[in-house]
Design a protein around this motif. Structure first.
Motif, mmCIF file in Angstrom:
data_model
loop_
_atom_site.group_PDB
_atom_site.id
_atom_site.type_symbol
_atom_site.label_atom_id
_atom_site.label_comp_id
_atom_site.label_asym_id
_atom_site.label_seq_id
_atom_site.Cartn_x
_atom_site.Cartn_y
_atom_site.Cartn_z
ATOM 1 N N SER A 1 -13.288 21.314 0.274
ATOM 2 C CA SER A 1 -13.126 21.850 1.622
ATOM 3 C C SER A 1 -11.828 21.409 2.283
ATOM 4 C CB SER A 1 -14.298 21.411 2.515
ATOM 5 O OG SER A 1 -15.526 21.851 2.007
ATOM 6 N N THR A 2 -11.394 20.206 1.953
ATOM 7 C CA THR A 2 -10.285 19.639 2.706
ATOM 8 C C THR A 2 -9.433 18.736 1.822
ATOM 9 O OG1 THR A 2 -9.753 18.558 4.815
ATOM 10 C CG2 THR A 2 -11.488 17.550 3.489
ATOM 11 N N CYS A 3 -8.180 18.550 2.195
ATOM 12 C CA CYS A 3 -7.299 17.632 1.473
ATOM 13 C C CYS A 3 -7.793 16.194 1.637
ATOM 14 C CB CYS A 3 -5.875 17.755 1.995
ATOM 15 S SG CYS A 3 -5.106 19.351 1.662
ATOM 16 N N GLN A 4 -7.449 15.347 0.679
ATOM 17 C CA GLN A 4 -7.983 13.992 0.613
ATOM 18 C C GLN A 4 -6.898 12.946 0.880
ATOM 19 O OE1 GLN A 4 -11.609 13.617 -0.334
ATOM 20 N NE2 GLN A 4 -11.245 15.699 0.436
ATOM 21 N N PHE A 5 -7.286 11.896 1.610
ATOM 22 C CA PHE A 5 -6.389 10.805 1.993
ATOM 23 C C PHE A 5 -6.583 9.668 0.987
ATOM 24 C CE2 PHE A 5 -4.313 9.062 6.014
ATOM 25 C CZ PHE A 5 -3.866 7.889 5.433
ATOM 26 N N LEU A 6 -5.568 9.426 0.157
ATOM 27 C CA LEU A 6 -5.640 8.405 -0.886
ATOM 28 C C LEU A 6 -4.758 7.207 -0.547
ATOM 29 C CD1 LEU A 6 -5.292 10.577 -4.138
ATOM 30 C CD2 LEU A 6 -7.375 10.052 -2.839
ATOM 31 N N ILE A 7 -5.193 6.013 -0.991
ATOM 32 C CA ILE A 7 -4.376 4.802 -0.860
ATOM 33 C C ILE A 7 -4.442 4.022 -2.164
ATOM 34 C CG2 ILE A 7 -4.002 2.626 0.349
ATOM 35 C CD1 ILE A 7 -5.254 3.788 2.819
ATOM 36 N N THR A 8 -3.279 3.718 -2.728
ATOM 37 C CA THR A 8 -3.179 2.819 -3.872
ATOM 38 C C THR A 8 -2.498 1.536 -3.414
ATOM 39 O OG1 THR A 8 -2.347 2.571 -6.138
ATOM 40 C CG2 THR A 8 -0.965 3.793 -4.612
ATOM 41 N N HIS A 9 -2.656 0.453 -4.193
ATOM 42 C CA HIS A 9 -2.016 -0.798 -3.792
ATOM 43 C C HIS A 9 -1.459 -1.540 -5.006
ATOM 44 C CE1 HIS A 9 -6.128 -2.383 -4.698
ATOM 45 N NE2 HIS A 9 -5.433 -3.414 -5.168
ATOM 46 N N PHE B 1 0.841 -1.193 0.000
ATOM 47 C CA PHE B 1 0.000 0.000 0.000
ATOM 48 C C PHE B 1 0.880 1.249 0.000
ATOM 49 C CE2 PHE B 1 -2.323 -3.342 2.176
ATOM 50 C CZ PHE B 1 -3.605 -3.260 1.644
ATOM 51 N N VAL B 2 0.445 2.262 -0.731
ATOM 52 C CA VAL B 2 1.062 3.584 -0.649
ATOM 53 C C VAL B 2 -0.054 4.596 -0.408
ATOM 54 C CG1 VAL B 2 2.258 5.424 -1.897
ATOM 55 C CG2 VAL B 2 3.084 3.079 -2.057
ATOM 56 N N ALA B 3 0.071 5.335 0.685
ATOM 57 C CA ALA B 3 -0.886 6.391 1.012
ATOM 58 C C ALA B 3 -0.269 7.742 0.686
ATOM 59 C CB ALA B 3 -1.259 6.329 2.491
ATOM 60 N N GLY B 4 -1.101 8.674 0.246
ATOM 61 C CA GLY B 4 -0.630 10.021 -0.057
ATOM 62 C C GLY B 4 -1.727 11.039 0.184
ATOM 63 N N HIS C 1 -6.888 -6.498 6.283
ATOM 64 C CA HIS C 1 -5.912 -6.445 5.188
ATOM 65 C C HIS C 1 -6.155 -5.282 4.228
ATOM 66 C CE1 HIS C 1 -4.276 -10.237 6.560
ATOM 67 N NE2 HIS C 1 -5.491 -10.758 6.534
ATOM 68 N N GLY C 2 -6.642 -4.174 4.764
ATOM 69 C CA GLY C 2 -6.746 -2.963 3.970
ATOM 70 C C GLY C 2 -8.077 -2.723 3.301
ATOM 71 N N ARG C 3 -9.073 -3.577 3.566
ATOM 72 C CA ARG C 3 -10.392 -3.324 2.975
ATOM 73 C C ARG C 3 -11.070 -2.136 3.646
ATOM 74 N NH1 ARG C 3 -10.067 -8.929 2.615
ATOM 75 N NH2 ARG C 3 -10.944 -9.249 4.690
ATOM 76 N N THR C 4 -10.918 -2.017 4.968
ATOM 77 C CA THR C 4 -11.461 -0.870 5.696
ATOM 78 C C THR C 4 -10.396 -0.348 6.654
ATOM 79 O OG1 THR C 4 -12.378 -2.261 7.472
ATOM 80 C CG2 THR C 4 -13.814 -1.771 5.583
ATOM 81 N N TRP C 5 -10.524 0.937 7.000
ATOM 82 C CA TRP C 5 -9.539 1.590 7.855
ATOM 83 C C TRP C 5 -10.232 2.345 8.978
ATOM 84 C CZ3 TRP C 5 -4.405 0.668 6.995
ATOM 85 C CH2 TRP C 5 -4.072 0.089 5.759
ATOM 86 N N TRP D 1 0.103 -0.543 -10.238
ATOM 87 C CA TRP D 1 -0.614 0.010 -9.090
ATOM 88 C C TRP D 1 -2.071 0.277 -9.444
ATOM 89 C CZ3 TRP D 1 1.685 0.535 -4.317
ATOM 90 C CH2 TRP D 1 3.062 0.269 -4.297
ATOM 91 N N SER D 2 -2.934 0.135 -8.447
ATOM 92 C CA SER D 2 -4.368 0.339 -8.634
ATOM 93 C C SER D 2 -4.707 1.823 -8.708
ATOM 94 C CB SER D 2 -5.131 -0.279 -7.457
ATOM 95 O OG SER D 2 -4.899 0.477 -6.265
ATOM 96 N N PHE D 3 -5.917 2.108 -9.231
ATOM 97 C CA PHE D 3 -6.448 3.459 -9.086
ATOM 98 C C PHE D 3 -6.693 3.673 -7.593
ATOM 99 C CE2 PHE D 3 -9.663 6.784 -8.997
ATOM 100 C CZ PHE D 3 -9.138 7.691 -9.915
ATOM 101 N N PRO D 4 -6.361 4.843 -7.050
ATOM 102 C CA PRO D 4 -6.407 5.008 -5.593
ATOM 103 C C PRO D 4 -7.812 5.005 -5.007
ATOM 104 C CG PRO D 4 -5.885 7.088 -6.672
ATOM 105 C CD PRO D 4 -5.816 6.034 -7.731
ATOM 106 N N ASP D 5 -7.909 4.461 -3.790
ATOM 107 C CA ASP D 5 -9.115 4.597 -2.976
ATOM 108 C C ASP D 5 -9.009 5.891 -2.180
ATOM 109 O OD1 ASP D 5 -10.250 2.130 -3.705
ATOM 110 O OD2 ASP D 5 -9.006 1.076 -2.235
#
Length: 546
Positions: free
Chosen positions: A304-312, A260-263, A376-380, A320-324
């Motif tokens: 309104s706010t910055c977004q928390f993205l995760i690709t895997h 996983f890579v979060a940005g 395993h990363g399905r929900t956080w 790499w996947s399109f980010p969630d």
């Protein structure tokens, strides 16, 4: 005696012993505590200070010996530079250079007048593009000729200099600057280095920034070309400079192998009052940052706010996947900001995945916390803040199963005392936190990101063991003297004997640690020599084991 102290003593001994014969300039030598880097023209390896004796002197030649290097053929060329002072290595003023042609000795032909007072010179070494990072470089000046004769000085022992790789220097691959390192090791041993690719300038968000990746299949000696893994392009019809992604954190699920890579994605910009700005285009020069003013606001909406993205990735980082976008599920609406903390996430012994995270609370005050997944990363799920007025953090699991969070603390900024990383622990995945006894008492920082990593290895008695490793710039004000420390008691103590200063240069100072194998670790970091540098350190070197 730790390795850094031994290195300093050796350098001082060389400076003290290398005095010229009476009636001639005095020459002092010092090897800086910096790695010699491949993929960089002339890494500084030896500083020479010529102190005049009142008479005009012209350097005519210099003989250099690197025969005690692990493999002298690692060295391609040598360059001699002059600089304005004792600390700066000025690449613009090369006065002589020579290729080695596979030889262990080189003679530089010179015609360089020494100044009437003090002349600072540096010898830079260019390595082959691919070398074994266990190799060391020895560089010794054995003869200096002048128009007044040969300078005589006592022989000395040159220290063996660490090698490393310059993954990125300013302007390479069309990228102005690379910042914010993170690194992890895939189950097959592939090293995965991530960082901000800042195309237009070194400035933080908002800007034309992607999260980029390079992979190494040989323990860090060579790396694949840079590839973007989080790039929002011209999403929403806005220019790339208004769709930046930054502050990446990488996490490997040790049970499934998924990476996983979060940005943090900033779409558009808010004005000084926190309102969405209409009509932005590629010519707009307004700028704001998510940590500045009202650059990110309460709510979860993209305007309104910055977004928390995760690709895997499920193929070792090749694709790499399109980010969630997990913002709506993890960010509390009253918070101004919720973001990954850069570096590396962890897999706990029970399989829980943990990202170190950070944000700004309902009053805009910074905090650090963790975000975890038990599926395993399905929900956080997001934990509670560990402390206030803290930001970038790294997490490690301790031997009792608790999680230690080591945090950058804004209270330290510029203060010699008190100064120390904020440290808290949790036994319930961040619902509650306890301040650690070492909090703000040890691990001096210049208010800068740092790296914390638990490394597993085989002890001399063949039993399984682990050590807590920490890297940061050891200075209360300046981002210099990057040092690796080891704790054998879950962070209760950090003995000076188990520390190595691996880069004394002044740079941005961020770092990230990972395993190369049980006997060696790798550090990806920001150096004064290059944007992004990788070095290898043997575990025995810091644990002082034979």
């Amino acid at each position: 005696m730790n390795a850094s102290l031994k290195f300093a003593i050796a350098s001082l001994y060389a400076a003290a012993c290398l005095s010229a014969m009476a009636g001639s300039p005095r020459i002092e030598f010092r090897h800086p505590a910096v790695p010699v880097l491949s993929r960089l023209t002339h890494s500084p390896a030896l500083r020479m200070t010529a102190i005049a004796d009142g008479n005009a002197t012209i350097l005519k030649g210099m003989t250099l010996d690197f025969g005690k290097s692990t493999d002298p053929t690692d060295i391609r060329s040598i360059g001699l530079y002059v600089s304005a002072d004792s600390t700066s290595f000025d690449r613009a003023h090369c006065i002589a250079s020579a290729t080695t042609d596979g030889q262990a000795k080189v003679k530089l032909a010179l015609n360089a007048p020494l100044s009437a007072d003090t002349t600072y010179m540096w010898l830079g070494v260019t390595l082959r593009d691919s070398i074994d990072l266990t190799h060391r470089i020895s560089l010794k000046c054995t003869r200096i000729d002048t128009d007044r004769g040969t300078l005589r000085f006592r022989s000395y022992t040159s220290p063996l200099l660490r090698t490393g790789v310059a993954l990125h220097t300013a302007g390479r691959d069309g990228v102005a600057s690379c910042r914010i390192p993170g690194i992890a090791t895939a189950p097959d041993g592939t090293l995965l280095a991530i960082y901000d690719a800042r195309y237009d300038s070194s400035r933080d968000l908002q800007g034309n920034i992607d999260i980029a990746l390079q992979r190494s299949l040989d323990g860090g000696s060579t790396w694949t070309p840079m590839q973007p893994v989080l790039d929002m392009g011209t999403w929403g019809g806005l220019a790339e400079k208004h769709n930046g992604v930054s502050d990446a954190c990488i996490l490997v699920d040790r049970n499934t192998g998924r990476i996983f890579v979060a940005g943090l994605w900033m779409h558009g910009m808010l004005d000084a009052d926190g309102k969405w700005i209409e009509g932005l285009d590629s010519t707009s020069d307004y700028w704001i940052h998510q940590w500045k003013g009202r650059g990110s606001q309460p709510g979860t909406d993209i305007r309104s706010t910055c977004q928390f993205l995760i690709t895997h990735s499920d193929d070792g980082g090749v694709t790499w996947s399109f980010p969630d976008n997990i913002t709506a599920h993890t960010k509390r609406p009253e918070w101004w900001l919720f973001a990954p903390a850069p570096g590396q996430g962890i897999t706990l012994s029970d399989g829980t995945l943990v990202f170190p995270t950070q944000g700004r609370d309902s009053k805009g005050i910074p905090f650090s916390n963790i975000t975890y997944s038990t599926d395993h990363g399905r929900t956080w799920t997001t934990g509670n803040p560990a402390y206030d007025d803290v930001t970038e953090c790294n997490a490690a699991e301790l031997s009792d199963g608790s999680i230690m969070l080591n945090m950058r603390d804004n209270r330290n900024r510029g203060h010699l005392s008190p100064n120390g990383r904020r440290v808290c622990t949790t036994t319930d995945l961040g619902r509650t936190w306890t301040e650690h006894p070492t909090s703000r008492k040890v691990l001096t920082e210049p208010t800068c990101m740092a790296s914390l990593y638990r490394h597993e290895y085989i002890a001399p008695d063949s039993s399984k063991a682990s050590v807590l490793l920490f890297a940061n710039p050891v200075h209360h004000k300046l981002r210099r003297n990057l040092t690796l420390r080891a704790s054998l008691d879950d962070g209760a103590t950090w003995p000076e004997a188990n520390s190595i200063m691996f880069d004394e240069t002044r740079g941005m100072g961020y770092s990230s640690i990972t395993a190369i194998n049980p006997g060696a670790i790798g550090i990806l970091y920001e150096s004064g020599l290059a944007d992004m540098v990788f070095v290898r350190i043997e575990l025995n070197e810091i644990l002082k084991q034979k």
